[in-house]
Enzyme design. Structure first.
Site, PDB file in Angstrom:
ATOM      1  N   CYS A 166      82.220  70.393  25.253  1.00  0.00           N
ATOM      2  CA  CYS A 166      81.540  70.520  26.396  1.00  0.00           C
ATOM      3  C   CYS A 166      81.692  69.533  27.532  1.00  0.00           C
ATOM      4  O   CYS A 166      81.214  69.662  28.499  1.00  0.00           O
ATOM      5  CB  CYS A 166      80.102  70.763  25.859  1.00  0.00           C
ATOM      6  SG  CYS A 166      79.961  71.800  24.817  1.00  0.00           S
ATOM      7  N   HIS A 291      72.594  69.325  31.648  1.00  0.00           N
ATOM      8  CA  HIS A 291      73.439  70.107  30.838  1.00  0.00           C
ATOM      9  C   HIS A 291      72.936  71.240  30.180  1.00  0.00           C
ATOM     10  O   HIS A 291      73.352  72.371  30.225  1.00  0.00           O
ATOM     11  CB  HIS A 291      73.842  69.045  29.396  1.00  0.00           C
ATOM     12  CG  HIS A 291      75.054  69.513  28.496  1.00  0.00           C
ATOM     13  ND1 HIS A 291      76.205  70.168  29.088  1.00  0.00           N
ATOM     14  CD2 HIS A 291      74.914  69.685  27.387  1.00  0.00           C
ATOM     15  CE1 HIS A 291      76.750  70.572  28.020  1.00  0.00           C
ATOM     16  NE2 HIS A 291      76.106  70.385  26.974  1.00  0.00           N
ATOM     17  N   HIS A 325      76.814  79.152  28.597  1.00  0.00           N
ATOM     18  CA  HIS A 325      77.602  77.876  28.472  1.00  0.00           C
ATOM     19  C   HIS A 325      79.275  77.983  28.382  1.00  0.00           C
ATOM     20  O   HIS A 325      79.747  78.752  27.503  1.00  0.00           O
ATOM     21  CB  HIS A 325      77.149  77.311  26.933  1.00  0.00           C
ATOM     22  CG  HIS A 325      77.590  75.596  27.021  1.00  0.00           C
ATOM     23  ND1 HIS A 325      78.522  75.036  27.806  1.00  0.00           N
ATOM     24  CD2 HIS A 325      77.270  74.740  25.920  1.00  0.00           C
ATOM     25  CE1 HIS A 325      78.738  73.904  27.423  1.00  0.00           C
ATOM     26  NE2 HIS A 325      77.871  73.702  26.484  1.00  0.00           N
TER      27      HIS A 325
END
Length: 400
Positions: A166, A291, A325
């Site tokens: 990520c 995040h 995401h």
């Protein structure tokens, strides 16, 4: 004669950027939907998990065809990449004319590459006993997307793909900046791309990290993520622009293979490094794009880290409630959102269920895009990955 940088390079600028994700396939639509809290891209799918449904954030628009390119470049991942590239193509061409095709680098991030094509090919093999003729294994290689964009852009310089889950595309900004500052290249296409595939969704499901509905970042009701897809590409260089990439911080706390340090030590380290390199105080940060995955552990540790490092309480929000995401594309996508925030002087709302977990430290959540009453000068964006691979980037707006 082509120019190239001989003098020491100071500031790095973001000269152009292009986005595609669940909010749209161009900056105008994405900006409109981001600031109006749209969740239009979330859909319920029953064809990804075995005997279960799951919400994902997918791109609905028609993507560019790749029939004119070699077979091993024909993937949904590269279709997304091409859609984003077309938005910055004119800027890339101008830099090729100013420098040359070998002085522009391509440094991109991904975590899935063309795995979806591999899944399709494996299903076909189980039916017929052999892989389809249209399948080329190279479509799955991590280097594929950088090689593809280099081909499309007509570049012959540095080409690499970073794959650190990520944080992948956030790291491309730092790596490319270092290459520019050391004189290896004069400019770079940076960013990341990830497309939906069963492997990723099933992997997060096996970790019990997928949400039962649409994700709710930092909510008392949060129960996991929604996987999204998208691409975010930018052109960076020492050529002055209104958007400045001030600094990036990186850390690896390695607390756990898939869980962050509960007190956010690695996150704090990355954010502090970024502040130090940018020569900014904590008080100068106006907005933080978290995040904010909507998993219990991530949201808890990040809130602890931000509250400790930024007691003046800058505005904060997560974009995951808008686009899911996007994994290897997340860091670059959220830097793109920060660029929209800086240019439009509007804050990106925190899209959740308005029930912030009372156990979290108190943060200054963006309720709507007009919350701010003063100028936004500096934005920080966090990207945290498996294994404690943490990246924080700071971008700012420069005025004449």
């Amino acid at each position: 004669m082509k120019q190239h940088q001989n003098a020491p390079v100071g500031k790095i600028y973001i000269n152009d950027f292009g986005l595609i994700n669940a909010l749209g396939d161009n900056l105008k639509d994405i900006s409109l939907n981001l600031f109006t809290e749209s969740q239009q891209g979330f859909v319920k799918r029953d064809d990804i998990l075995p005997e279960a449904t799951v919400f994902v954030a997918q791109v609905a628009s028609q993507l560019p065809e790749l029939d004119a390119y070699p077979l091993h470049f024909q993937s949904r991942n590269n279709q997304l990449a091409l859609q984003a590239y077309q938005q910055i193509a004119a800027t890339v061409e101008s830099f090729k004319q100013k420098y040359s095709e070998h002085r522009l680098g391509v440094i991109l991030g991904t975590s899935t590459s063309g795995i979806a094509q591999g899944e399709w090919a494996m299903a076909a093999k189980q039916q017929s006993g052999q892989f389809p003729e249209e399948y080329d294994y190279r479509v799955q290689e991590m280097s594929n997307v950088a090689e593809f964009i280099s081909l499309v852009a007509g570049l012959s310089g540095v080409s690499m793909t970073i794959s650190t889950a990520c944080s992948s595309s956030a790291k491309t900004f730092i790596t490319a900046s270092e290459l520019i500052r050391t004189g290896v290249i004069d400019a770079a296409i940076v960013g990341g791309v990830d497309s939906l595939c069963a492997m990723t969704v099933n992997g997060f499901s096996a970790l019990e990290s997928t949400s039962s509905g649409i994700c709710k970042p930092s909510s008392v009701n949060r129960d996991g993520i929604n996987i999204g897809e998208g691409a975010a590409l930018a052109v960076i260089s020492a050529d002055k622009s209104d958007l400045c990439l001030l600094a990036g911080g990186e850390s690896s706390d390695a607390h756990h293979m898939s869980a962050p340090h509960p007190e956010g030590r690695g996150a704090i380290d990355a954010m502090q490094q970024a502040l130090n390199k940018a020569q900014l105080s904590h008080q100068q940060i106006d907005y933080i794009n978290l995040h904010g995955t909507a998993t219990p552990k991530n949201d808890s540790m990040e809130a602890i880290a931000v509250a400790e490092l930024f007691p003046h309480q800058p505005f904060v929000s997560s974009s995951k409630g808008s686009i899911g995401h996007t994994l290897g594309a997340a860091g670059a996508t959220e830097i793109g959102f920060c660029c929209l925030v800086l240019r439009q002087q509007k804050l990106a709302p925190h899209v959740s269920d308005n029930m912030i977990d009372p156990e979290l430290p108190l943060l200054n959540w963006v309720k709507n895009c007009t919350d701010n009453k003063s100028e936004i000068h500096y934005c920080l964006s966090n990207s945290f990955a498996f294994g404690g691979n943490n990246v924080s980037l700071i971008v700012g707006r420069e005025y004449e």
